[in-house]
Write a protein that holds these residues in place. Structure first.
Motif, PDB file in Angstrom:
ATOM      1  N   ASN A  40      41.429  42.033  42.653  1.00  0.00           N
ATOM      2  CA  ASN A  40      42.124  41.126  43.750  1.00  0.00           C
ATOM      3  C   ASN A  40      43.542  41.827  44.176  1.00  0.00           C
ATOM      4  N   THR A  41      43.960  42.847  43.287  1.00  0.00           N
ATOM      5  CA  THR A  41      45.164  43.296  43.858  1.00  0.00           C
ATOM      6  C   THR A  41      45.091  44.370  44.847  1.00  0.00           C
ATOM      7  N   ILE A  53      48.330  35.610  34.051  1.00  0.00           N
ATOM      8  CA  ILE A  53      48.487  35.738  35.597  1.00  0.00           C
ATOM      9  C   ILE A  53      47.440  37.090  35.594  1.00  0.00           C
ATOM     10  N   ASN A  54      46.262  36.773  36.033  1.00  0.00           N
ATOM     11  CA  ASN A  54      45.009  37.920  36.205  1.00  0.00           C
ATOM     12  C   ASN A  54      44.080  37.281  37.264  1.00  0.00           C
ATOM     13  N   GLY A  55      43.112  38.129  37.591  1.00  0.00           N
ATOM     14  CA  GLY A  55      42.044  37.917  38.557  1.00  0.00           C
ATOM     15  C   GLY A  55      41.407  36.557  38.454  1.00  0.00           C
ATOM     16  N   VAL A  56      41.243  36.509  36.980  1.00  0.00           N
ATOM     17  CA  VAL A  56      40.348  35.227  36.737  1.00  0.00           C
ATOM     18  C   VAL A  56      41.154  33.964  37.053  1.00  0.00           C
ATOM     19  N   VAL A 111      49.742  47.523  40.743  1.00  0.00           N
ATOM     20  CA  VAL A 111      50.453  46.094  40.523  1.00  0.00           C
ATOM     21  C   VAL A 111      49.148  45.622  39.436  1.00  0.00           C
ATOM     22  N   SER A 112      49.356  45.473  38.200  1.00  0.00           N
ATOM     23  CA  SER A 112      48.283  45.207  37.280  1.00  0.00           C
ATOM     24  C   SER A 112      49.133  44.522  35.898  1.00  0.00           C
ATOM     25  N   ARG A 113      48.301  43.976  35.124  1.00  0.00           N
ATOM     26  CA  ARG A 113      48.446  43.849  33.597  1.00  0.00           C
ATOM     27  C   ARG A 113      48.513  45.023  33.159  1.00  0.00           C
ATOM     28  N   LEU A 114      49.384  45.327  32.230  1.00  0.00           N
ATOM     29  CA  LEU A 114      49.508  46.596  31.305  1.00  0.00           C
ATOM     30  C   LEU A 114      48.877  46.552  30.287  1.00  0.00           C
ATOM     31  N   ARG A 117      19.939  37.915  34.837  1.00  0.00           N
ATOM     32  CA  ARG A 117      18.771  37.491  35.986  1.00  0.00           C
ATOM     33  C   ARG A 117      19.783  36.351  36.507  1.00  0.00           C
ATOM     34  N   ASN A 118      19.163  35.838  37.582  1.00  0.00           N
ATOM     35  CA  ASN A 118      19.715  34.934  38.477  1.00  0.00           C
ATOM     36  C   ASN A 118      21.090  35.124  38.954  1.00  0.00           C
ATOM     37  N   LEU A 119      21.199  36.533  39.405  1.00  0.00           N
ATOM     38  CA  LEU A 119      22.685  36.573  40.068  1.00  0.00           C
ATOM     39  C   LEU A 119      22.830  36.239  41.390  1.00  0.00           C
ATOM     40  N   CYS A 120      23.902  35.749  41.530  1.00  0.00           N
ATOM     41  CA  CYS A 120      24.128  35.487  43.104  1.00  0.00           C
ATOM     42  C   CYS A 120      25.632  35.866  43.507  1.00  0.00           C
ATOM     43  N   ARG A 121      25.977  36.078  44.609  1.00  0.00           N
ATOM     44  CA  ARG A 121      27.161  36.391  44.929  1.00  0.00           C
ATOM     45  C   ARG A 121      28.538  35.323  45.263  1.00  0.00           C
ATOM     46  N   TRP A 122      29.428  35.649  44.686  1.00  0.00           N
ATOM     47  CA  TRP A 122      30.716  35.033  45.047  1.00  0.00           C
ATOM     48  C   TRP A 122      31.844  35.879  45.202  1.00  0.00           C
ATOM     49  N   SER A 123      32.359  36.091  46.490  1.00  0.00           N
ATOM     50  CA  SER A 123      33.351  37.145  46.818  1.00  0.00           C
ATOM     51  C   SER A 123      34.451  36.400  46.615  1.00  0.00           C
ATOM     52  N   ARG A 124      35.578  37.075  46.926  1.00  0.00           N
ATOM     53  CA  ARG A 124      37.074  36.715  46.839  1.00  0.00           C
ATOM     54  C   ARG A 124      37.695  36.661  48.255  1.00  0.00           C
ATOM     55  N   GLY A 125      38.952  36.206  47.946  1.00  0.00           N
ATOM     56  CA  GLY A 125      39.789  35.831  49.113  1.00  0.00           C
ATOM     57  C   GLY A 125      41.231  36.483  49.263  1.00  0.00           C
ATOM     58  N   ILE A 126      41.908  36.194  50.108  1.00  0.00           N
ATOM     59  CA  ILE A 126      43.512  36.729  50.219  1.00  0.00           C
ATOM     60  C   ILE A 126      44.153  35.742  50.686  1.00  0.00           C
ATOM     61  N   ASP A 127      45.612  35.537  50.370  1.00  0.00           N
ATOM     62  CA  ASP A 127      46.357  34.573  50.890  1.00  0.00           C
ATOM     63  C   ASP A 127      47.018  35.587  52.341  1.00  0.00           C
TER      64      ASP A 127
END
Length: 349
Positions: free
Chosen positions: A260-261, A15-18, A188-191, A154-164
């Motif tokens: 994401n947290t 369970i992590n951000g990815v 709140v985190s992986r330790l 190179r060829n960097l493009c943006r992909w943001s994140r969302g929230i429920d």
């Protein structure tokens, strides 16, 4: 119908951000009529990652990964991680002239260097080699894009994140949540070592400190900080209720690429305290009123106590998985189109 194969070495039971980013993106892609196939460690034998046994490394062959991609027949492949499956999928895409994108979720050089004696310049060279072979590398924030560009990506493009925003929401606060006196400073985190949790737990703060999560560093942290309340991992409604009881959410990581947290806390109406680094600086900034950033994390925590819970929730409402997924899909389709045009220009016929 648009068909996309997503390859990731990070998947359940992690369970992590990815994992959460891909899970939420897949849900929205399905609503948009996009068909997705997943290639994850669940389809292969695996071995525990040295120093972090909770992470499983796939023992897969090129032929097995190739069969899965070819059986689905995608128009594009997205490779989310630089692990064993990602490497095999990258090889297949290059061999078969398949347009593919990658994403930079984790500070891979710093993550590996914290565990193994490998020169960081070698790891950065590997990251350039891995990502620059694709038609586009997706990153979550402007500051990360600038940082990676300086490293030669190179060829960097943006992909943001969302929230429920329905799950993570403000709720009535108890006088003494967890049986502890307020104010409640929570993370709140992986330790794990790269999360820098001890920087938070070693602070001299009023009230109580609460840690939600689990991982290989938990036992060490519990021994080192016996006055801290460790809840273990929480998910779903239990996690949402825990967030809502915090007075300040503390994000001590110096290596995350987004966080994401942070969005989960903001959606719960909880101001954030963090270092002014990639992720917090992009989300919180210096004028939102939703948190405090400072090179002195203790000062940030104390300042965040005075921040507005309403401003925190208002900032979270700017982020939706629907908008983030549209961004992802636009990137994929643009990369797919550009890759096909390049292939046609190289065709000697």
């Amino acid at each position: 119908m648009t068909r996309i194969t997503i390859v990731t070495d990070a998947w359940y039971p992690q369970i992590n951000g990815v994992v959460r980013s891909i899970e939420n993106t897949n849900r929205e892609l399905a609503r948009m009529g996009v068909e997705v196939s997943m290639i994850t460690p669940q389809g292969f034998s695996s071995i525990p990652c040295p120093t972090y046994p909770e992470i499983r490394l796939s023992v897969a062959t090129y032929a097995s990964v190739a069969r899965e991609i070819e059986a689905f027949g995608p128009c594009s492949v997205h490779i989310a991680t630089e692990g064993p499956l990602g490497l095999l999928a990258r090889r297949w895409c290059l061999k078969n002239n398949m347009p593919f994108s990658t994403s930079y979720h984790t500070r891979f050089p710093e993550y590996v260097a914290a565990r193994f004696p490998i020169p960081i310049r070698w790891l950065r060279a590997f990251v350039r080699w891995f990502h620059n072979a694709g038609n586009g590398c997706m990153v979550a924030t402007a500051s990360l894009e600038r940082e990676l560009a300086r490293l030669g990506l190179r060829n960097l493009c943006r992909w943001s994140r969302g929230i429920d925003q329905a799950l993570f929401r403000p709720m009535p606060q108890e006088a003494e949540p967890f049986g502890l006196p307020r104010p409640i400073f929570m993370t709140v985190s992986r330790l794990a070592i790269e999360k820098n949790i001890s920087a938070f737990l070693s602070l001299d703060l009023p009230g109580s400190k609460v840690v939600v999560g689990d991982g290989p560093e938990r036992a060490n942290l519990e021994r080192q900080f016996p006055d801290v309340h460790f809840t273990g991992m929480k998910t779903g409604e239990d996690l949402a209720r825990a967030y809502a009881q915090a007075d300040v959410f503390v994000f001590p990581s110096l290596t995350d690429t987004f966080g994401n947290t942070i969005l989960e806390a903001l959606a719960s109406g909880v101001p954030v305290a963090a270092y002014p680094v990639t992720g917090p600086i992009d989300i919180i900034g210096d004028r939102s009123g939703a948190g405090a950033l400072n090179e002195d994390l203790q000062a940030a925590c104390l300042a965040a106590l005075s921040c507005s819970r309403e401003d925190a929730r208002r900032l979270a409402e700017c982020y939706s998985w629907q908008a983030a997924t549209r961004q992802f899909l636009e990137n994929v389709m643009s990369i797919c189109h550009a890759g096909k045009l390049h292939h046609l220009s190289q065709d000697p016929r």
